[in-house]
Design a protein around this motif. Sequence first.
Motif, mmCIF file in Angstrom:
data_model
loop_
_atom_site.group_PDB
_atom_site.id
_atom_site.type_symbol
_atom_site.label_atom_id
_atom_site.label_comp_id
_atom_site.label_asym_id
_atom_site.label_seq_id
_atom_site.Cartn_x
_atom_site.Cartn_y
_atom_site.Cartn_z
ATOM 1 N N PHE A 91 0.830 -1.206 0.000
ATOM 2 C CA PHE A 91 0.000 0.000 0.000
ATOM 3 C C PHE A 91 0.866 1.257 0.000
ATOM 4 O O PHE A 91 0.600 2.212 -0.737
ATOM 5 N N MET A 92 1.918 1.278 0.822
ATOM 6 C CA MET A 92 2.797 2.442 0.868
ATOM 7 C C MET A 92 3.513 2.641 -0.467
ATOM 8 O O MET A 92 3.654 3.772 -0.942
ATOM 9 N N SER A 93 3.953 1.550 -1.072
ATOM 10 C CA SER A 93 4.619 1.651 -2.372
ATOM 11 C C SER A 93 3.671 2.179 -3.431
ATOM 12 O O SER A 93 4.051 3.016 -4.263
ATOM 13 N N MET A 94 2.414 1.730 -3.407
ATOM 14 C CA MET A 94 1.423 2.188 -4.372
ATOM 15 C C MET A 94 1.163 3.689 -4.218
ATOM 16 O O MET A 94 1.103 4.423 -5.209
ATOM 17 N N VAL A 95 1.030 4.149 -2.983
ATOM 18 C CA VAL A 95 0.780 5.573 -2.743
ATOM 19 C C VAL A 95 1.942 6.416 -3.247
ATOM 20 O O VAL A 95 1.756 7.450 -3.911
ATOM 21 N N ILE A 96 3.171 5.970 -2.950
ATOM 22 C CA ILE A 96 4.351 6.737 -3.370
ATOM 23 C C ILE A 96 4.454 6.787 -4.887
ATOM 24 O O ILE A 96 4.675 7.854 -5.481
ATOM 25 N N VAL A 97 4.291 5.639 -5.550
ATOM 26 C CA VAL A 97 4.440 5.579 -7.007
ATOM 27 C C VAL A 97 3.344 6.382 -7.702
ATOM 28 O O VAL A 97 3.624 7.177 -8.623
ATOM 29 N N VAL A 98 2.090 6.224 -7.282
ATOM 30 C CA VAL A 98 0.979 6.951 -7.916
ATOM 31 C C VAL A 98 1.138 8.456 -7.705
ATOM 32 O O VAL A 98 0.928 9.255 -8.625
ATOM 33 N N SER A 99 1.530 8.858 -6.501
ATOM 34 C CA SER A 99 1.727 10.286 -6.228
ATOM 35 C C SER A 99 2.856 10.855 -7.074
ATOM 36 O O SER A 99 2.743 11.957 -7.627
ATOM 37 N N LEU A 100 3.946 10.102 -7.193
ATOM 38 C CA LEU A 100 5.091 10.574 -7.968
ATOM 39 C C LEU A 100 4.752 10.682 -9.447
ATOM 40 O O LEU A 100 5.104 11.671 -10.105
ATOM 41 N N VAL A 101 4.051 9.679 -9.979
ATOM 42 C CA VAL A 101 3.665 9.702 -11.399
ATOM 43 C C VAL A 101 2.706 10.863 -11.666
ATOM 44 O O VAL A 101 2.843 11.592 -12.662
ATOM 45 N N SER A 102 1.730 11.085 -10.778
ATOM 46 C CA SER A 102 0.762 12.166 -10.961
ATOM 47 C C SER A 102 1.445 13.520 -10.901
ATOM 48 O O SER A 102 1.177 14.406 -11.734
ATOM 49 N N TRP A 103 2.331 13.710 -9.935
ATOM 50 C CA TRP A 103 3.043 14.986 -9.796
ATOM 51 C C TRP A 103 3.929 15.251 -11.009
ATOM 52 O O TRP A 103 3.950 16.371 -11.537
ATOM 53 N N THR A 104 4.634 14.230 -11.477
ATOM 54 C CA THR A 104 5.498 14.398 -12.643
ATOM 55 C C THR A 104 4.677 14.704 -13.889
ATOM 56 O O THR A 104 5.068 15.547 -14.717
ATOM 57 N N TYR A 105 3.528 14.058 -14.035
ATOM 58 C CA TYR A 105 2.669 14.292 -15.200
ATOM 59 C C TYR A 105 2.176 15.738 -15.219
ATOM 60 O O TYR A 105 2.213 16.406 -16.258
ATOM 61 N N LEU A 106 1.716 16.243 -14.074
ATOM 62 C CA LEU A 106 1.243 17.625 -14.012
ATOM 63 C C LEU A 106 2.382 18.604 -14.292
ATOM 64 O O LEU A 106 2.183 19.635 -14.933
ATOM 65 N N THR A 107 3.577 18.266 -13.825
ATOM 66 C CA THR A 107 4.726 19.137 -14.062
ATOM 67 C C THR A 107 5.089 19.173 -15.538
ATOM 68 O O THR A 107 5.351 20.238 -16.108
#
Length: 258
Positions: A91-107
């Motif tokens: 669960f922690m890995s999923m949260v980190i990866v999804v958050s990182l991908v979303s933040w990078t995409y918006l950037t």
Amino acid sequence: MVTDLVLTAAFPLQSGLVPRGTREFVFESIFEVFLLLGTLVGVVVVGYMLYNAYRYRSGSGNGHVDDENRLVLGELPSGSGGGRKLFTSFFMSMVIVVSLVSWTYLTLLYVEDGPADDDSLDVAVEGYQFGWRFTYPNGHTTDGVLRVPADRPVQLTITTADVFHNFGITELRVKSDAIPGQETETWFTADEPGTYTAQCYELCGVGHSYMSAEVIVMPPDEYEAWYANTTAENATADNATTDSATANESNLRPAVVP
């Protein structure tokens, strides 16, 4: 429902979580975030590995299983918490990866679209074998020299007169294809005056290595004074300098035998 999704997606933009500014700043921010998270994950993983290696080292007595409690083939282990550790780590890995991908995409969306600035300078860039031609809004054209003001977005519309080229300014994190018959767009903002080098990053012929241009970032008042004296007919000063440099470079080019 649609409104809620739009507001949710816009929250990182409004809260300042997504970096805004020059391309250098945006890409440096992405690098720093990946470096920080990569270091943090590495420290946690290596630290946990070393902890278990020390805890279950030979002679410690931990992890010893006698013959009576030893598992047999087909028997499920007990006492592991029902898989809570596995679920928590997943669960922690999923949260980190999804958050990182979303933040990078918006950037990267911001990098693709560019800043919404009506005061941007629009310059047409045309590649040819083997040089770059720049056309300003008033029709003034220069070969091999691009002058822009500092702290002002510059919108580039790029094409080519012959073969495929690629226009790039490494220091300003700018890079875009020049495609025959098509136009591509990119932008940059230089935060301080200086001289940079634009290079072709697509192998385009025997003179590819010499296909470069100067990008001169000027203080805004100096740029305005220079631009006020330019017209479509007086594109001679920068071109004369470029023609001299091109002639010197041509003497260095190896002879091509047909």
